[in-house]
Design a protein around this motif. Structure first.
Motif: not given
Length: 297
Positions: A161-188
């Motif tokens: 959120e505006f004013g806060d710091h971004d937080e590093n996450v694992s790829f597995a956490q992006t799968v939770t946020l985006l779904g497996q296929a979308r997370a892989e698409q973004v990474r690739d």
């Protein structure tokens, strides 16, 4: 040559202001389009500085548009071919944003910042010194500061959120946020974009040490590159002829300003200290040099 006039904040009356980010002002056009104005604001350590970097917004716009066009064979982006004159017809109002405003598709942004690192620097270097890894990715022992990694790595973060710091996450956490296929698409897509851009920039005497991408999807679910792409704001650019390991190399990006701020007694929370004119001017010159190297034939 006279320094370009700085724009700290746009003030359009013909369009409704949707949001002001750290650098960009966003206006609503209609249900399908928005206007993005890249100002000369500069953020460091997630805090907006009180002094603009003259001409920076035009540089970022030009560099981003260059990459958007160059990389559209990899995936589409948010640019449209709608001219600025069509959405801001008043010439006087348009003058303040000319060269720094683009009409874009209205897309649904993904809640992940896609960071690719090709070299060991910044927060990645600090993490490696502590744990031998970056974002749960184990790296070989004995690497030096600023050393090129065996292969570029994808180290996403959440969008704060505006004013806060971004937080590093694992790829597995992006799968939770985006779904497996979308997370892989973004990474690739991120890794491919970085590799192609880094190879091109190297030919122009610039090392892209790392960079950050943002993505959005349209109503059909098609992934698009959005926000900015491979600029001195979203990347670390190093002059190839001055690069060596064991130090933090000189740069074409805002690292110069970060280094200055590190010398001050400032706790990296708002309000940020004022920048001396010579620091702002030096930073502006570095941005312009990066633009010329990358975009001029």
């Amino acid at each position: 040559m006279a320094a370009p006039e700085a724009l700290y904040e746009s003030a359009l009356t013909s369009l409704k202001l949707r949001a002001r980010g750290k650098v960009r002002d966003i206006y609503d056009i209609d249900d399908q389009h928005m206007l993005i104005v890249t100002t000369d604001r500069l953020s460091a350590f997630d805090v907006i500085l009180p002094d603009p970097i003259p001409g920076k917004g035009r540089v970022l716009t030009n560099v981003s548009n260059f990459w958007f066009n160059k990389m559209q064979h990899i995936l589409p982006n948010h640019l449209t071919d709608i001219p600025l004159e069509q959405v801001v017809p008043d010439a006087a109002e348009r003058a303040q944003i000319e060269g720094r405003a683009i009409v874009v598709k209205r897309l649904q942004p993904l809640p992940v910042e896609a960071i690719v690192r090709g070299y060991l620097i910044g927060s990645g270097w600090k993490d490696y010194q502590k744990s031998g890894a970056i974002c749960c990715i184990q790296l070989p022992e004995g690497l030096q500061q600023a050393q090129q990694l065996p292969e570029p790595i994808y180290t996403p973060s959440t969008k704060a959120e505006f004013g806060d710091h971004d937080e590093n996450v694992s790829f597995a956490q992006t799968v939770t946020l985006l779904g497996q296929a979308r997370a892989e698409q973004v990474r690739d897509a991120s890794l491919r974009l970085y590799k192609e851009a880094a190879a091109y920039a190297k030919e122009r005497g610039i090392i892209i040490a790392d960079t950050k991408f943002e993505f959005g999807v349209d109503d059909a679910g098609t992934l698009h590159l959005i926000d900015e792409a491979l600029t001195p704001d979203s990347s670390r650019f190093w002059p190839a002829d001055q690069y060596r390991t064991g130090i933090s190399p000189p740069s074409f990006d805002k690292q110069y300003v970060r280094d200055y701020l590190e010398t001050l007694d400032w706790d990296k929370t708002s309000p940020a200290p004022a920048l001396p004119a010579e620091v702002a001017e030096y930073c502006a010159a570095k941005y312009r040099e990066a633009e010329l190297r990358l975009t001029q034939d």
